[in-house]
Write an enzyme that holds these catalytic residues in place. Sequence first.
Site, PDB file in Angstrom:
ATOM      1  N   ARG A   1      -0.201   7.477  10.377  1.00 21.37           N
ATOM      2  CA  ARG A   1       0.951   7.311  10.944  1.00 21.37           C
ATOM      3  C   ARG A   1       1.741   8.575  10.867  1.00 21.37           C
ATOM      4  NH1 ARG A   1       5.418   5.466   6.786  1.00 21.37           N
ATOM      5  NH2 ARG A   1       3.939   5.859   5.380  1.00 21.37           N
TER       6      ARG A   1
ATOM      7  N   GLU B   1       5.863  -3.830  11.924  1.00 21.50           N
ATOM      8  CA  GLU B   1       4.929  -2.526  12.103  1.00 21.50           C
ATOM      9  C   GLU B   1       3.776  -3.410  10.633  1.00 21.50           C
ATOM     10  OE1 GLU B   1       6.989  -0.032  13.332  1.00 21.50           O
ATOM     11  OE2 GLU B   1       4.904  -0.334  13.580  1.00 21.50           O
TER      12      GLU B   1
ATOM     13  N   ASN C   1       0.712  -1.080  -0.265  1.00 19.15           N
ATOM     14  CA  ASN C   1      -0.368   0.661  -0.061  1.00 19.15           C
ATOM     15  C   ASN C   1       1.145   1.617   0.391  1.00 19.15           C
ATOM     16  OD1 ASN C   1       0.731  -0.846   2.923  1.00 19.15           O
ATOM     17  ND2 ASN C   1      -1.003   0.225   3.856  1.00 19.15           N
ATOM     18  N   TYR C   2       1.911   1.312   0.112  1.00 20.22           N
ATOM     19  CA  TYR C   2       3.007   2.137   0.160  1.00 20.22           C
ATOM     20  C   TYR C   2       3.935   1.698  -0.237  1.00 20.22           C
ATOM     21  CZ  TYR C   2       0.497   5.581   2.937  1.00 20.22           C
ATOM     22  OH  TYR C   2      -0.747   6.250   3.357  1.00 20.22           O
TER      23      TYR C   2
ATOM     24  N   GLU D   1      -9.501  -6.899  10.331  1.00 18.82           N
ATOM     25  CA  GLU D   1      -9.317  -6.306  10.156  1.00 18.82           C
ATOM     26  C   GLU D   1      -9.779  -6.503   8.332  1.00 18.82           C
ATOM     27  OE1 GLU D   1      -4.817  -5.876   8.519  1.00 18.82           O
ATOM     28  OE2 GLU D   1      -4.962  -3.553   9.125  1.00 18.82           O
TER      29      GLU D   1
ATOM     30  N   ARG E   1      -4.884   1.178   4.701  1.00 18.85           N
ATOM     31  CA  ARG E   1      -4.064   1.598   5.434  1.00 18.85           C
ATOM     32  C   ARG E   1      -3.988   0.946   6.914  1.00 18.85           C
ATOM     33  NH1 ARG E   1      -5.974   6.765   6.653  1.00 18.85           N
ATOM     34  NH2 ARG E   1      -3.973   6.956   7.931  1.00 18.85           N
ATOM     35  N   CYS E   2      -2.520   0.469   7.097  1.00 16.89           N
ATOM     36  CA  CYS E   2      -2.561  -0.095   9.007  1.00 16.89           C
ATOM     37  C   CYS E   2      -3.450   1.139   9.806  1.00 16.89           C
ATOM     38  CB  CYS E   2      -1.360  -0.150   9.296  1.00 16.89           C
ATOM     39  SG  CYS E   2      -0.446   1.182   8.999  1.00 16.89           S
ATOM     40  N   THR E   3      -3.147   2.178   9.691  1.00 16.22           N
ATOM     41  CA  THR E   3      -4.009   3.037  10.662  1.00 16.22           C
ATOM     42  C   THR E   3      -5.342   3.421   9.990  1.00 16.22           C
ATOM     43  OG1 THR E   3      -2.518   4.745   9.142  1.00 16.22           O
ATOM     44  CG2 THR E   3      -1.491   3.901  11.224  1.00 16.22           C
TER      45      THR E   3
ATOM     46  N   THR F   1       5.034  -8.024  -4.383  1.00 15.30           N
ATOM     47  CA  THR F   1       4.989  -8.387  -5.488  1.00 15.30           C
ATOM     48  C   THR F   1       4.033  -7.307  -6.323  1.00 15.30           C
ATOM     49  OG1 THR F   1       5.649 -10.230  -4.969  1.00 15.30           O
ATOM     50  CG2 THR F   1       4.936  -9.725  -7.216  1.00 15.30           C
TER      51      THR F   1
ATOM     52  N   LYS G   1      13.471  -6.103  -0.472  1.00 11.42           N
ATOM     53  CA  LYS G   1      12.505  -6.779  -0.843  1.00 11.42           C
ATOM     54  C   LYS G   1      11.424  -6.485  -0.928  1.00 11.42           C
ATOM     55  CE  LYS G   1       9.582 -10.239  -0.549  1.00 11.42           C
ATOM     56  NZ  LYS G   1       8.493  -9.707  -1.683  1.00 11.42           N
TER      57      LYS G   1
ATOM     58  N   ASP H   1      11.265 -16.712   4.019  1.00 10.52           N
ATOM     59  CA  ASP H   1      11.576 -17.908   4.453  1.00 10.52           C
ATOM     60  C   ASP H   1      13.390 -17.885   4.751  1.00 10.52           C
ATOM     61  OD1 ASP H   1       9.276 -20.265   5.799  1.00 10.52           O
ATOM     62  OD2 ASP H   1       9.022 -17.926   5.699  1.00 10.52           O
TER      63      ASP H   1
HETATM   64  P1  NAP Z   1       1.456  -9.526   3.593  1.00 11.36           P
HETATM   65  O1  NAP Z   1       1.047  -9.834   2.548  1.00 11.36           O
HETATM   66  O2  NAP Z   1       2.066  -9.222   4.467  1.00 11.36           O
HETATM   67  O3  NAP Z   1       3.552  -8.319   2.182  1.00 11.36           O
HETATM   68  C1  NAP Z   1       4.026  -7.704   3.449  1.00 11.36           C
HETATM   69  C2  NAP Z   1       5.705  -7.875   2.395  1.00 11.36           C
HETATM   70  O4  NAP Z   1       5.251  -9.603   3.033  1.00 11.36           O
HETATM   71  C3  NAP Z   1       5.346  -8.189   1.277  1.00 11.36           C
HETATM   72  O5  NAP Z   1       6.736  -7.778   0.425  1.00 11.36           O
HETATM   73  C4  NAP Z   1       5.658  -9.229   0.889  1.00 11.36           C
HETATM   74  O6  NAP Z   1       5.650 -10.276  -0.596  1.00 11.36           O
HETATM   75  C5  NAP Z   1       6.204 -10.320   2.439  1.00 11.36           C
HETATM   76  N1  NAP Z   1       6.277 -11.264   2.274  1.00 11.36           N
HETATM   77  C6  NAP Z   1       5.084 -12.307   2.150  1.00 11.36           C
HETATM   78  N2  NAP Z   1       5.045 -13.441   2.985  1.00 11.36           N
HETATM   79  C7  NAP Z   1       6.501 -13.372   3.464  1.00 11.36           C
HETATM   80  C8  NAP Z   1       7.183 -14.201   4.190  1.00 11.36           C
HETATM   81  N3  NAP Z   1       6.736 -15.930   4.349  1.00 11.36           N
HETATM   82  N4  NAP Z   1       9.081 -13.928   4.560  1.00 11.36           N
HETATM   83  C9  NAP Z   1       8.757 -12.465   4.407  1.00 11.36           C
HETATM   84  N5  NAP Z   1       8.310 -11.733   3.434  1.00 11.36           N
HETATM   85  C10 NAP Z   1       6.887 -11.941   3.018  1.00 11.36           C
HETATM   86  O7  NAP Z   1       1.003  -7.625   3.092  1.00 11.36           O
HETATM   87  P2  NAP Z   1       0.223  -6.540   2.331  1.00 11.36           P
HETATM   88  O8  NAP Z   1      -0.762  -6.836   1.869  1.00 11.36           O
HETATM   89  O9  NAP Z   1       1.593  -6.178   2.225  1.00 11.36           O
HETATM   90  O10 NAP Z   1      -0.202  -5.745   3.297  1.00 11.36           O
HETATM   91  C11 NAP Z   1      -1.130  -5.532   3.709  1.00 11.36           C
HETATM   92  C12 NAP Z   1      -0.943  -5.773   5.511  1.00 11.36           C
HETATM   93  O11 NAP Z   1      -0.126  -4.806   6.244  1.00 11.36           O
HETATM   94  C13 NAP Z   1      -2.314  -5.737   6.404  1.00 11.36           C
HETATM   95  O12 NAP Z   1      -2.515  -5.884   6.903  1.00 11.36           O
HETATM   96  C14 NAP Z   1      -2.234  -4.055   6.957  1.00 11.36           C
HETATM   97  O13 NAP Z   1      -2.314  -3.790   8.355  1.00 11.36           O
HETATM   98  C15 NAP Z   1      -0.578  -4.195   7.006  1.00 11.36           C
HETATM   99  N6  NAP Z   1       0.712  -3.294   7.130  1.00 11.36           N
HETATM  100  C16 NAP Z   1       0.924  -2.157   8.326  1.00 11.36           C
HETATM  101  C17 NAP Z   1       1.528  -1.012   7.744  1.00 11.36           C
HETATM  102  C18 NAP Z   1       1.918  -0.820   9.731  1.00 11.36           C
HETATM  103  O14 NAP Z   1       2.657   0.415   9.051  1.00 11.36           O
HETATM  104  N7  NAP Z   1       1.568  -0.987  10.545  1.00 11.36           N
HETATM  105  C19 NAP Z   1       1.303  -0.592   6.783  1.00 11.36           C
HETATM  106  C20 NAP Z   1       1.123  -1.110   6.083  1.00 11.36           C
HETATM  107  C21 NAP Z   1       0.304  -2.433   5.685  1.00 11.36           C
HETATM  108  P3  NAP Z   1       4.771 -10.853  -1.357  1.00 11.36           P
HETATM  109  O15 NAP Z   1       4.675  -9.160  -1.818  1.00 11.36           O
HETATM  110  O16 NAP Z   1       5.413 -11.322  -2.595  1.00 11.36           O
HETATM  111  O17 NAP Z   1       3.911 -11.254  -1.063  1.00 11.36           O
HETATM  112  O1  G3P Z   2      -0.268   1.347   6.403  1.00 13.37           O
HETATM  113  C1  G3P Z   2       0.342   2.254   5.759  1.00 13.37           C
HETATM  114  C2  G3P Z   2       1.054   3.006   7.532  1.00 13.37           C
HETATM  115  O2  G3P Z   2       1.539   3.500   7.537  1.00 13.37           O
HETATM  116  C3  G3P Z   2      -0.477   3.971   7.245  1.00 13.37           C
HETATM  117  O3  G3P Z   2       0.421   5.560   7.341  1.00 13.37           O
HETATM  118  O4  G3P Z   2       0.556   7.981   6.935  1.00 13.37           O
HETATM  119  O5  G3P Z   2      -1.458   6.837   5.935  1.00 13.37           O
HETATM  120  O6  G3P Z   2      -0.901   7.122   8.591  1.00 13.37           O
HETATM  121  P1  G3P Z   2      -0.695   6.914   6.674  1.00 13.37           P
END
Ligand code: NAP
Ligand code: G3P
Length: 484
Positions: free
Chosen positions: A446, A259, A163-164, A386, A292-294, A189, A186, A224
């Site tokens: 954030r 995060e 998402n970012y 979520e 967005r996570c937030t 994708t 990394k 992994d």
């Molecule tokens: P995601 O599916 O967990 O993927 C995040 C990253 O991890 C991608 O680069 C993904 O690669 C990689 N990944 C996947 N499996 C992995 C493994 N086994 N080992 C290491 N890396 C691995 O999350 P997303 O769909 O991109 O983002 C949505 C989620 O992220 C939501 O739950 C959101 O709340 C959370 N998020 C949190 C924050 C924060 O700041 N707290 C900010 C943004 C998003 P691939 O793309 O190749 O699968």
């Molecule tokens: O999900 C991305 C997280 O970092 C939110 O950022 O600035 O949109 O609250 P922001």
Amino acid sequence: MFKCIFREGNVYKCLLNGEWIESKTGQRDQIFSPTDGALVGEVQAISKEEANHFVLSAQAAQKAWAKVPVTERAAVVHKAAEILEREKETIADILVKEIAKNKKSALSEIMRTADLMHFTAEEGKRVTGESLSSDVFPGYSEKKLLIVNRVPLGVVLCISPFNYPVNLAASKIAPALVAGNSVVFKPPTQGAIAALYLARVFCEAGVPPGVLNVLTGQGREIGDYLVSHSGINMIAFTGSSKVGKHIATLAGMKPLLLELGGKDAAIVLPDADIQAAAKHIVAGAFSYSGQRCTAVKRILIIESVANPLIDALLPLVKKLTVGKPENNADITPLISNAAADYVQELIDDAIGKGAKLLTGNQREKNLMYPTIFDSVTREMRLAWEEPFGPVLPIMRVKNANEAIQIANESEYGLQTSVFTSNIDQAFEVAEKLEVGTVQINSKTERGPDHFPFMGVKSSGLGTQGIRYSIEAMSRSKAIVLNFK
Ligand code: NAP
Ligand code: G3P
């Protein structure tokens, strides 16, 4: 303009030791637009065997990079920020195509990232240690002078979410580099192409070969391997709680910055400015279609003001435009059909258990219309899970204590908003909330990026935010001078 040739047509390469390379396996992942399914480009599917070289190269380059004066390291990050700003239109267009982020938000992400990088470069010059003398300790006769400095951890593995793909990559890469680490990056994708444009920016800015290596490939295939690699000294991850927790089980003694997910609540108290609260909640819940996570992911409203708040929310939600990111629609297609299916599951569960649909529950493939439910109860999945989509549940509560209780029952603990005109009450509620950050009279978010950003429970581990990230990507090293 760019010295680093990183693509041939719409086939993108990876950055290894200063060279843009293709996987020897010939395997690639095709990236399609979430908006119209058009092919955006192809990225390398780097194998585990090849990933090893990305780590070893970063390891070899790090020692020399750590010896480069921090002012020179900072200058490279400043230069990268300048180049990123120069390329903002090109990269924003990629974000529009690749992750269906509207053009306005895409440009905002890029400009925010350039600012983050400039700020990080300067902050990196101000990271200092301390000195202590032994005679301050009672009854200590030996003469010692302690000097503590901050030193880099080595090779930082940076993994970012879809998402970012620019901001949440640079928020790891820049502090890691300015602290003297080398980086294996990394990207997600879906978002990899935008991330590779960022990598090219760093390449042109003069990051030495091997100091930044960028590989693409499915996280489930190579994640992994990278996380467990002995050449990795620290892992900075942003993504889902599921993957973050999995990484934590593999990381061993490696320091982690995680995060993760969130289920941020907006608590609206009877004395709140209802119109202002409604504006913040709609912006917080529906920007980037709730991905967005937030994002505000539930409203905990005191019964007595529930109807006035709903009356204020609905006109604002109905004003949201729904459509294509290139037309700057507020609500754009979700990242995938699978993501939309999950959101629909939560919607259907809520309806099945008696939630009252106020607006929405309309879908065109992965384009989901903004949806609000009233009378959501604890028995519904939408109260706790979520969605990462444009759906907002309203839970009616009797008082502030019940709101706090429901908020704290969540497995997540990222942020909570509290809307009230009584500042004493705001602090009283804030102190009881088990989250990383409480926003008083504003949406959960954030930024700004120099603020600490952290989650507790399933929302994360450690603190991101420019200075905090630099500290997390370095460690204290003590030298004690013994004298007569
Ligand atoms: P995601 O599916 O967990 O993927 C995040 C990253 O991890 C991608 O680069 C993904 O690669 C990689 N990944 C996947 N499996 C992995 C493994 N086994 N080992 C290491 N890396 C691995 O999350 P997303 O769909 O991109 O983002 C949505 C989620 O992220 C939501 O739950 C959101 O709340 C959370 N998020 C949190 C924050 C924060 O700041 N707290 C900010 C943004 C998003 P691939 O793309 O190749 O699968
Ligand atoms: O999900 C991305 C997280 O970092 C939110 O950022 O600035 O949109 O609250 P922001």
